[in-house]
Design a protein around this motif. Structure first.
Motif: not given
Length: 374
Positions: A227-234, A197-201, A246-259
């Motif tokens: 730590h932000s607790g926000h949802k992100f479209i990466i 519903e809400e997200y940051a890019v 960069v891609q390897k680091a971002l791949s660690t953000l794997s929680d589908r409820n947030r990323y």
């Protein structure tokens, strides 16, 4: 009929060239060619060549120029070779390049050495790191300049470019942004399976002259997002040196409820996504250009867009996690007032008027350096 080649290597530059191509296509005075290369032809970036083909804007030439993890100078050399071969088979009256990517540099080099007039879109702007060096180099190699504002024109004049070769048309992406037929938010969410519903890019590109610190930089960024607790479209970064870090680091953000990770987006869909975001974070030019037109706050991390643009919507921050988190919190208090510093959405119309004017042709390819009087 004039034969014009438009060179595109990324989803971003195609989004800016497209309004210009669409503006001159109905005239019937130009044979349009699209030289498609770079990220467009790489599967891991969404094979965005399909978007170019689907638009049916002109004759398409595919110029494969790179492999994953190939160094940038080798890629530049290969791109020059590919563009040169295409130009040898086509007697272009004008070659149009955009921005500060190595594809633009390759196109400008080929144009100069083959005596083909080169038109540079959005020269004269300031960006940090190697991007700024490439942009100004492309400008010096180009014969014609289509700039976004008076500031850019002045910088080109400081670089010794003739005022008569500079045309202020605004930024072409504003044409797309103000277009009344952008896809709806629901269309965007359906196409890309977005259920937030809400997200940051988030868009963060590698900075080539900071490669030795990139692992630490990405650790700070990923921690701040967690730590932000926000949802992100990466959205996946470009293919510059260090993109695998960069891609390897971002791949660690794997929680589908947030990323949600998206390799690439059609420009029109991205604009609607951005328009409805809480904020954009990273170091993409979208944060210091497009976001402002929608009144969307932008957290600009690091040096890549250093001094590119300044307004109340942009929060510049370093790479420290706590500093980034402070900026994320600060977006809540920013008034979402649109800033229009890069044109009125009529770049395509102005571009077409210029190219259709009798005084524009033929283009003089003999350049001189104009000293700025003190």
């Amino acid at each position: 009929m004039k034969k014009i080649g438009f060179l595109t290597g990324t989803r971003a530059d195609y989004g800016k060239l497209k309004p210009l191509i669409k503006a001159i296509k109905p005239d019937g005075n130009f044979e349009i060619h699209l030289l498609v290369t770079g990220m467009h032809l790489l599967d891991q970036y969404g094979s965005t060549v399909a978007h170019v083909i689907d638009d049916h804007l002109g004759i398409i030439h595919l110029l494969p120029n790179q492999h994953p993890r190939q160094n940038m100078e080798t890629c530049l050399a290969r791109t020059i070779e590919q563009i040169s071969e295409t130009c040898s088979d086509n007697d272009f009256d004008l070659l149009v390049v955009h921005g500060d990517r190595i594809e633009a540099l390759a196109g400008a080099i080929v144009g100069v050495l083959r005596n083909i007039p080169v038109a540079h879109i959005e020269g004269g702007e300031v960006s940090g790191t190697v991007d700024g060096l490439i942009r100004h180099s492309v400008s010096k190699l180009s014969h014609l300049h289509f700039v976004s504002n008076k500031k850019a024109q002045k910088r080109l004049e400081q670089l010794g470019e003739k005022t008569s070769s500079i045309y202020e048309i605004g930024s072409p992406d504003i044409d797309a942004m103000l277009f009344s037929q952008l896809p709806s938010v629901s269309e965007v969410k359906t196409r890309y399976n977005i259920d937030f519903e809400e997200y940051a890019v988030l868009i963060f590109h590698p900075v080539t002259n900071e490669i030795e610190f990139l692992n630490q930089i990405m650790e700070e960024i990923t921690k701040s997002l967690e730590h932000s607790g926000h949802k992100f479209i990466i959205i996946k970064p470009n293919n510059d040196l260090g993109t695998h870090i960069v891609q390897k680091a971002l791949s660690t953000l794997s929680d589908r409820n947030r990323y949600l990770h998206i390799p690439s987006m059609r420009f029109e869909f991205f604009l609607q996504l951005l328009k409805n975001a809480k904020y954009i974070i990273g170091n993409s030019s979208a944060g210091v250009r497009e976001a402002a037109y929608f009144g969307v706050p932008a957290i600009n991390i690091g040096t890549r867009q250093l001094n590119r643009n300044e307004n109340e919507l942009i929060l510049n921050t370093g790479y420290d996690k706590e500093e980034i988190l402070e900026s994320i919190l600060a977006t809540e208090n920013i008034e979402r007032m649109p800033k229009q510093d890069f044109g009125d959405g009529k770049s395509g119309i102005k571009f077409a008027q210029i190219l259709n004017s009798e005084s524009f042709w033929p283009v003089d390819t003999n350049k001189v350096f104009v000293d700025v009087s003190k």
